[in-house]
Enzyme design. Structure first.
Site, PDB file in Angstrom:
ATOM      1  N   HIS A   1       0.857  -1.097   0.085  1.00  0.00           N
ATOM      2  CA  HIS A   1      -0.062   0.013   0.052  1.00  0.00           C
ATOM      3  C   HIS A   1       0.896   1.236   0.069  1.00  0.00           C
ATOM      4  O   HIS A   1       2.080   1.312   0.473  1.00  0.00           O
ATOM      5  CB  HIS A   1      -0.891  -0.088   1.266  1.00  0.00           C
ATOM      6  CG  HIS A   1      -1.753  -0.926   1.317  1.00  0.00           C
ATOM      7  ND1 HIS A   1      -2.989  -0.991   1.861  1.00  0.00           N
ATOM      8  CD2 HIS A   1      -2.146  -2.224   0.430  1.00  0.00           C
ATOM      9  CE1 HIS A   1      -3.909  -2.007   1.648  1.00  0.00           C
ATOM     10  NE2 HIS A   1      -3.333  -2.755   0.871  1.00  0.00           N
TER      11      HIS A   1
ATOM     12  N   GLU B   1       1.210   3.927   1.938  1.00  0.00           N
ATOM     13  CA  GLU B   1       1.710   4.158   3.128  1.00  0.00           C
ATOM     14  C   GLU B   1       2.760   3.327   3.516  1.00  0.00           C
ATOM     15  O   GLU B   1       3.918   3.886   4.142  1.00  0.00           O
ATOM     16  CB  GLU B   1       0.654   4.096   4.252  1.00  0.00           C
ATOM     17  CG  GLU B   1      -0.594   5.173   4.146  1.00  0.00           C
ATOM     18  CD  GLU B   1      -1.843   4.419   3.277  1.00  0.00           C
ATOM     19  OE1 GLU B   1      -2.861   4.947   3.403  1.00  0.00           O
ATOM     20  OE2 GLU B   1      -1.550   3.516   2.290  1.00  0.00           O
TER      21      GLU B   1
ATOM     22  N   CYS C   1      -5.864   2.098   5.821  1.00  0.00           N
ATOM     23  CA  CYS C   1      -6.748   0.708   6.123  1.00  0.00           C
ATOM     24  C   CYS C   1      -6.216   0.219   7.369  1.00  0.00           C
ATOM     25  O   CYS C   1      -5.432   0.685   7.988  1.00  0.00           O
ATOM     26  CB  CYS C   1      -6.385  -0.205   4.909  1.00  0.00           C
ATOM     27  SG  CYS C   1      -4.712  -0.643   4.739  1.00  0.00           S
TER      28      CYS C   1
ATOM     29  N   CYS D   1      -2.005  -0.351   7.245  1.00  0.00           N
ATOM     30  CA  CYS D   1      -1.547   0.870   7.370  1.00  0.00           C
ATOM     31  C   CYS D   1      -1.713   1.460   8.736  1.00  0.00           C
ATOM     32  O   CYS D   1      -0.774   2.057   9.202  1.00  0.00           O
ATOM     33  CB  CYS D   1      -1.820   1.636   6.306  1.00  0.00           C
ATOM     34  SG  CYS D   1      -1.449   0.946   4.637  1.00  0.00           S
TER      35      CYS D   1
END
Length: 195
Positions: free
Chosen positions: A81, A83, A116, A119
């Site tokens: 992801h 992040e 999410c 993260c």
């Protein structure tokens, strides 16, 4: 005999380095978010990943430390992801797993969308002192992404750990990147496809 890879690496999109060169430091949060949202949009346009981007900045100076984009489908790795990519790149660049360690400037994560569950979990362990977000969790869910079982009051959970949270910065622009991704037929990847 069982074997597995002895190292893990991922490849950043070619355009990312050039895009980063357009930024050395950015003072306002609105401008930092606009920079990140543009990276999310470019990731979609270039076909190099999902509609998410995140950056690590020095909180006070606005110096850009790292920029990550979502590479889940491009690299076939669910942990990539935006992040996670940005945090990892910053840690490698600064040579520490603790971005809030002694002698370092305070660092912040600026993310085009709220984190999410995965993260969110990485943020306290990374040493970041502030999280700045654009689109909301509900915006990502609305187009079909599964954001996972994040605490309902995730902001308070981070605040309790002395991590400042600022939300809804340029939310409309960030949400539009998600909407455009979906309307252009972008892959909505989750652990199980809806049947």
């Amino acid at each position: 005999m069982t074997s597995q890879a002895t190292s893990i690496e991922f490849t950043l999109p070619l355009w990312l380095h050039e895009y980063m060169q357009s930024c050395e430091s950015i003072i306002s949060l609105d401008d930092r978010m606009a920079f990140v949202i543009k990276a999310a949009e470019r990731n979609v346009i270039e076909g190099t990943g999902g509609p998410f981007a995140a950056a690590i900045f020095e909180s006070d100076s606005g110096k850009l430390i790292s920029l990550g984009v979502n590479l889940v489908t491009a690299e076939q790795a669910s942990i990539l992801h935006a992040e996670m990519v940005a945090i990892t790149l910053a840690q490698k660049k600064l040579g520490t797993y603790d971005l809030g360690g002694a002698g370092l400037q305070q660092h912040e994560l600026v993310s085009s969308t709220e984190p999410c569950a995965m993260c969110f979990g990485a943020i306290p362990w990374s040493g970041l002192r502030r999280v700045v977000t654009g689109a909301r969790d509900e915006d990502a869910r609305q187009i079909g992404f599964d954001e996972g079982p994040k605490p309902e009051d995730w902001r308070s959970e981070l605040s309790r750990r002395q991590i400042e949270v600022v939300t809804d910065i340029n939310r409309d622009e960030a949400r539009q990147v998600l909407i455009n991704y979906r309307s252009q037929g972008g892959k909505i990847y989750n652990s199980r496809e809806a049947g």
